[in-house]
Design a protein around this motif. Structure first.
Motif, mmCIF file in Angstrom:
data_model
loop_
_atom_site.group_PDB
_atom_site.id
_atom_site.type_symbol
_atom_site.label_atom_id
_atom_site.label_comp_id
_atom_site.label_asym_id
_atom_site.label_seq_id
_atom_site.Cartn_x
_atom_site.Cartn_y
_atom_site.Cartn_z
ATOM 1 N N UNK A 111 0.712 -1.334 -0.013
ATOM 2 C CA UNK A 111 0.053 -0.161 0.049
ATOM 3 C C UNK A 111 0.852 1.091 0.104
ATOM 4 N N UNK A 112 1.943 1.266 0.826
ATOM 5 C CA UNK A 112 2.815 2.500 0.766
ATOM 6 C C UNK A 112 3.315 2.828 -0.804
ATOM 7 N N UNK A 113 3.488 1.734 -1.421
ATOM 8 C CA UNK A 113 4.024 1.848 -2.679
ATOM 9 C C UNK A 113 3.128 2.595 -3.590
ATOM 10 N N UNK A 135 4.860 14.125 -2.695
ATOM 11 C CA UNK A 135 5.421 15.442 -3.220
ATOM 12 C C UNK A 135 6.339 15.286 -4.501
ATOM 13 N N UNK A 136 7.157 14.234 -4.172
ATOM 14 C CA UNK A 136 8.273 13.768 -5.300
ATOM 15 C C UNK A 136 7.908 12.170 -5.281
ATOM 16 N N UNK A 137 6.917 12.073 -6.462
ATOM 17 C CA UNK A 137 6.447 10.501 -6.599
ATOM 18 C C UNK A 137 7.560 9.493 -7.004
ATOM 19 N N UNK A 138 8.367 9.965 -7.837
ATOM 20 C CA UNK A 138 9.495 9.105 -8.165
ATOM 21 C C UNK A 138 10.313 8.675 -7.048
ATOM 22 N N UNK A 139 10.868 9.787 -6.113
ATOM 23 C CA UNK A 139 11.722 9.283 -5.071
ATOM 24 C C UNK A 139 10.779 8.518 -3.974
ATOM 25 N N UNK A 189 -7.285 10.795 5.039
ATOM 26 C CA UNK A 189 -7.277 9.378 4.694
ATOM 27 C C UNK A 189 -6.025 8.604 4.252
ATOM 28 N N UNK A 190 -5.508 9.207 3.359
ATOM 29 C CA UNK A 190 -4.125 8.768 2.584
ATOM 30 C C UNK A 190 -3.029 9.640 2.755
ATOM 31 N N UNK A 191 -2.873 10.523 3.797
ATOM 32 C CA UNK A 191 -1.859 11.263 4.074
ATOM 33 C C UNK A 191 -1.142 11.806 2.899
ATOM 34 N N UNK A 192 0.307 12.108 2.907
ATOM 35 C CA UNK A 192 1.069 12.960 2.007
ATOM 36 C C UNK A 192 1.846 12.168 1.193
ATOM 37 N N UNK A 193 1.851 10.813 1.192
ATOM 38 C CA UNK A 193 2.784 9.957 0.385
ATOM 39 C C UNK A 193 4.144 9.716 1.326
ATOM 40 N N UNK A 194 4.858 8.557 0.823
ATOM 41 C CA UNK A 194 5.779 8.411 1.768
ATOM 42 C C UNK A 194 6.937 9.205 1.129
#
Length: 470
Positions: A138-140, A147-151, A351-356
């Protein structure tokens, strides 16, 4: 379990034969060029070509999971994935040689996991590891809106790949070999850290503002990147040695391995790691019987300590604070400010936060925080901030499942290590960012709980698959 399958041996032999033929051709070509051009460069190529067959053969044996080669490869992967061999600004996110090495290690972990599926016919995911696989998967997926999807994708994927690699390692090489590999890796990292601490203060010591200048302090960070990581890594290494290794306390080798870990733990001046180690060891002490008496004595000592704290709290807190101010302890070295901002920002995307990995781009530029606030400085808040309530629910479900299994199987050694991570996680995130020694060992404990909890009830019950060899 030790011997590779017959078809894997045939595959390895064929690949090694082709590699050897290729290297012979390269050596012949190098000699021809060296004779015709009188150039010293081909001599270096000749030497490299001479080593290539050995490296290729070892690589092939590793890929078919010959445990001897996989054991050595596991140590190398953990060391290279965990070591930081350069210094740079905290806001520098560029890709350099250090990052390339870590990405190469991730590629090798992925290749070994894929090989376990194909060569060893190992099921990728079984019921025991489904909760953690679901959470990490799920984190992936959740990194697409970071903010930086690739990183973010690379960082979250590194954690999933590492978890699956450690699962394959335990299933094929055995639980005790994984413990031994982690101990050797921790020992090597601590030795490198001590060398950096003495020889290269810019790399080996944590820098802080002193008299208006950002200079190295006396706190050891070594090759772990931060002093807190150094302390926690050394702490879990000590727990692995004391609780899970097959080396007797009476053998000199035990003290040879523990000494650099103990030095790094103390020199890092990481208070939470010391507390977490003490609580983990105390739990194991309780699990060996006479729980009522031991808790009574502990309660008396704790009550006496609280009584002393009531009358001399400011003096005691000031004495253990690095700055000499009691506010450093009561505020968690400024962490309370970070926690307040994290909770406030989370309410905007619950719900889904800001991303890893987004915290390193959001928190340092927040007007109420500072440049070094690159994450939530808390395991639970970091998961909540990155993956929201949905991810936090998955994380909590997986964690409760692991704790219940370890407690139900009376895997006291593994439960003590989980307690270490849960206590240490109060002030540090552990999960988040490119995978390193702390998350690697955390995932290793999770896998051991899932696969072989009954082998870690007490130190005397640990099965010795092979004698420990350094």
């Amino acid at each position: 379990m030790d011997a590779a399958p017959t078809y894997a041996n045939r595959f390895a032999s064929a690949a090694a034969t082709v590699a050897l033929a290729f290297c012979v051709a390269a050596v012949v070509a190098t000699l021809v060029f060296a004779w015709s051009d009188k150039d010293p460069v081909p001599l270096g190529l000749l030497i490299a070509a001479g080593m290539l067959p050995l490296l290729l053969f070892a690589g092939v044996r590793t890929l078919v999971w010959d445990w001897r080669y996989a054991f050595a490869a596991g140590i190398l992967i953990v060391v290279l994935q965990s070591a930081t061999l350069r210094t740079r600004e905290i806001d520098d996110k560029s890709i350099d040689f250090q990052i390339l090495i870590k990405l190469g290690c991730l590629g090798l972990m992925g290749a070994l996991t894929l090989s376990a599926l194909i060569v060893r016919r190992l099921p990728l995911v079984t019921a025991e590891v489904v909760p953690w696989t679901v959470f990490l998967g799920f984190t992936v997926l959740n990194s697409v809106h970071a903010v930086q999807p690739a990183m973010s994708m690379v960082e979250t994927l590194s954690n999933l790949v590492a978890f699956l690699f450690l699962y394959a390692f335990v299933r094929i090489a055995g639980p005790q070999r994984l413990v031994d590999a982690l101990i050797v890796a921790c020992f090597l990292l601590c030795c490198l850290s001590i060398a950096a601490y003495v020889l290269d203060p810019q790399l080996g010591r944590m820098s802080d503002w002193t008299n208006g200048a950002f200079e190295p302090t006396g706190r050891l960070q070594g090759v772990f990147g931060t002093a807190n990581s150094a302390g926690a890594s050394a702490g879990i290494g000590i727990l692995l040695m004391v609780l899970a290794s097959k080396i007797s306390f009476r053998r000199p080798m035990f003290f040879v391995l523990v000494a650099p870990m103990a030095f790094c733990l103390l020199a890092s001046n990481n208070r939470m790691s010391l507390i977490a180690v003490a609580i983990g060891l105390f739990y194991v002490y309780l699990s060996r019987g006479n729980v009522g008496l031991k808790l009574t004595v502990a309660a008396i000592i704790g009550g006496f300590f609280l009584l002393v704290m009531t009358g001399f709290s400011d003096q005691i807190l000031s004495s253990v604070a690095r700055s000499g101010s009691a506010d450093e302890i009561t505020s968690g070295t400024g962490r309370s400010r970070i926690w307040a901002v994290v909770l406030d920002l989370w309410t905007e995307q619950p719900l889904f936060g800001y991303g890893g990995g987004s915290a390193k781009f959001i928190l340092p530029v927040h007007p109420l925080l500072f440049k070094a606030a690159a994450h939530a400085h808390d395991l639970y808040l970091n998961v909540l901030f990155a993956d929201g309530a949905v991810g936090f629910l998955m994380f909590g479900t997986a964690l409760v499942s692991t704790l219940r299994r370890s407690a139900g199987d009376r895997a006291h050694i593994l439960l003590a290590m989980l307690i270490f991570y849960l206590v240490y996680g109060i002030t540090e995130p552990m999960i988040g960012g490119l995978v390193a020694f702390i998350p690697l060992t955390f995932y290793a404990v999770l896998v051991l709980v899932a696969v072989a909890p009954d082998q870690f009830r007490h130190r005397s019950t640990i099965r010795a698959y092979t004698p420990f060899k350094l």
